[in-house]
Design a protein around this motif. Structure first.
Motif, PDB file in Angstrom:
ATOM      1  N   MET A  82     -10.383  -7.918  17.737  1.00 38.43           N
ATOM      2  CA  MET A  82     -10.937  -6.615  18.108  1.00 38.43           C
ATOM      3  C   MET A  82     -11.832  -6.726  19.337  1.00 38.43           C
ATOM      4  O   MET A  82     -11.832  -5.840  20.188  1.00 38.43           O
ATOM      5  CB  MET A  82     -11.698  -6.009  16.931  1.00 38.43           C
ATOM      6  CG  MET A  82     -10.784  -5.648  15.765  1.00 38.43           C
ATOM      7  SD  MET A  82     -11.667  -5.182  14.279  1.00 38.43           S
ATOM      8  CE  MET A  82     -12.112  -3.500  14.695  1.00 38.43           C
ATOM      9  N   TRP A 105      -9.264   1.003  23.679  1.00 35.59           N
ATOM     10  CA  TRP A 105      -8.113   0.843  22.794  1.00 35.59           C
ATOM     11  C   TRP A 105      -8.279   1.753  21.586  1.00 35.59           C
ATOM     12  O   TRP A 105      -9.386   1.919  21.070  1.00 35.59           O
ATOM     13  CB  TRP A 105      -7.992  -0.617  22.360  1.00 35.59           C
ATOM     14  CG  TRP A 105      -6.647  -0.964  21.815  1.00 35.59           C
ATOM     15  CD1 TRP A 105      -5.512  -1.183  22.523  1.00 35.59           C
ATOM     16  CD2 TRP A 105      -6.287  -1.130  20.447  1.00 35.59           C
ATOM     17  NE1 TRP A 105      -4.475  -1.490  21.686  1.00 35.59           N
ATOM     18  CE2 TRP A 105      -4.921  -1.452  20.396  1.00 35.59           C
ATOM     19  CE3 TRP A 105      -6.982  -1.036  19.257  1.00 35.59           C
ATOM     20  CZ2 TRP A 105      -4.242  -1.695  19.223  1.00 35.59           C
ATOM     21  CZ3 TRP A 105      -6.317  -1.265  18.082  1.00 35.59           C
ATOM     22  CH2 TRP A 105      -4.955  -1.590  18.073  1.00 35.59           C
ATOM     23  N   TYR A 122      -8.287   2.192  18.077  1.00 34.82           N
ATOM     24  CA  TYR A 122      -8.321   1.400  16.853  1.00 34.82           C
ATOM     25  C   TYR A 122      -7.817   2.224  15.672  1.00 34.82           C
ATOM     26  O   TYR A 122      -8.342   3.288  15.379  1.00 34.82           O
ATOM     27  CB  TYR A 122      -9.749   0.927  16.552  1.00 34.82           C
ATOM     28  CG  TYR A 122     -10.249  -0.068  17.556  1.00 34.82           C
ATOM     29  CD1 TYR A 122     -10.031  -1.417  17.383  1.00 34.82           C
ATOM     30  CD2 TYR A 122     -10.911   0.351  18.696  1.00 34.82           C
ATOM     31  CE1 TYR A 122     -10.470  -2.343  18.310  1.00 34.82           C
ATOM     32  CE2 TYR A 122     -11.354  -0.563  19.634  1.00 34.82           C
ATOM     33  CZ  TYR A 122     -11.133  -1.903  19.430  1.00 34.82           C
ATOM     34  OH  TYR A 122     -11.556  -2.808  20.353  1.00 34.82           O
ATOM     35  N   LEU A 157      -3.907  -2.089  14.406  1.00 31.27           N
ATOM     36  CA  LEU A 157      -4.400  -3.454  14.211  1.00 31.27           C
ATOM     37  C   LEU A 157      -3.393  -4.278  13.412  1.00 31.27           C
ATOM     38  O   LEU A 157      -3.158  -5.444  13.715  1.00 31.27           O
ATOM     39  CB  LEU A 157      -5.759  -3.430  13.496  1.00 31.27           C
ATOM     40  CG  LEU A 157      -6.926  -2.910  14.326  1.00 31.27           C
ATOM     41  CD1 LEU A 157      -8.150  -2.681  13.446  1.00 31.27           C
ATOM     42  CD2 LEU A 157      -7.255  -3.878  15.461  1.00 31.27           C
ATOM     43  N   ARG A 182     -17.648   2.180  11.023  1.00 31.54           N
ATOM     44  CA  ARG A 182     -16.633   3.228  11.203  1.00 31.54           C
ATOM     45  C   ARG A 182     -17.230   4.561  10.780  1.00 31.54           C
ATOM     46  O   ARG A 182     -17.860   4.674   9.742  1.00 31.54           O
ATOM     47  CB  ARG A 182     -15.391   2.944  10.350  1.00 31.54           C
ATOM     48  CG  ARG A 182     -14.579   1.800  10.861  1.00 31.54           C
ATOM     49  CD  ARG A 182     -13.310   1.625  10.091  1.00 31.54           C
ATOM     50  NE  ARG A 182     -13.617   1.097   8.754  1.00 31.54           N
ATOM     51  CZ  ARG A 182     -12.697   0.884   7.833  1.00 31.54           C
ATOM     52  NH1 ARG A 182     -11.437   1.171   8.071  1.00 31.54           N
ATOM     53  NH2 ARG A 182     -13.018   0.388   6.665  1.00 31.54           N
ATOM     54  N   TYR A 202     -14.865   3.688  15.939  1.00 30.21           N
ATOM     55  CA  TYR A 202     -15.239   2.317  15.620  1.00 30.21           C
ATOM     56  C   TYR A 202     -16.343   1.851  16.560  1.00 30.21           C
ATOM     57  O   TYR A 202     -16.242   2.021  17.768  1.00 30.21           O
ATOM     58  CB  TYR A 202     -14.050   1.374  15.795  1.00 30.21           C
ATOM     59  CG  TYR A 202     -12.990   1.481  14.734  1.00 30.21           C
ATOM     60  CD1 TYR A 202     -12.877   0.500  13.762  1.00 30.21           C
ATOM     61  CD2 TYR A 202     -12.097   2.536  14.709  1.00 30.21           C
ATOM     62  CE1 TYR A 202     -11.896   0.574  12.789  1.00 30.21           C
ATOM     63  CE2 TYR A 202     -11.116   2.628  13.737  1.00 30.21           C
ATOM     64  CZ  TYR A 202     -11.022   1.637  12.783  1.00 30.21           C
ATOM     65  OH  TYR A 202     -10.047   1.725  11.823  1.00 30.21           O
TER      66      TYR A 202
END
Length: 107
Positions: free
Chosen positions: A36, A43, A45, A50, A76, A91
């Motif tokens: 991560m 990006w 998430y 993932l 989160r 995130y």
């Protein structure tokens, strides 16, 4: 034992060793956090995303995220749209946890 190193002039990631030295983290959590931290800041998430890039199933990634949340490396927050419906998840990923979280809810 020989150690072979690659010259780091491009395509490498610099990150804190904090999570590698945290004996409370599993190898899965260490690897997931490293992955991560390697991803671009923008990006998107998601558990599915993932799962796709790391090769583990969604439930395995979820377990790793819960572990990282428990130790404060990942926070989160579920976001709502203009109608109050659940929309996305935001995130926050930390190389070093700012503080120990009080409670963690399962995703």
């Amino acid at each position: 034992m020989a150690v072979f190193r690659v010259e780091k002039t491009k395509d490498f990631t610099v990150m804190s060793n904090h999570h590698f030295r945290n004996r409370e983290l599993s190898l899965k959590a260490m690897g997931l956090l490293s992955l991560m931290l390697n991803l671009p800041d923008n990006w998107d998430y998601t558990l599915k995303g993932l799962s796709t890039i790391c090769g583990d199933g969604i439930s395995s990634v979820r377990a790793g995220l819960v572990e990282l949340e428990t130790h404060g490396y990942v926070v989160r927050v579920r976001l709502r749209d203009e109608h109050g419906r659940l929309a996305n998840t935001e995130y926050s990923i930390y190389e070093v946890p700012p503080t120990k979280p009080k409670s963690v809810k399962s995703p």
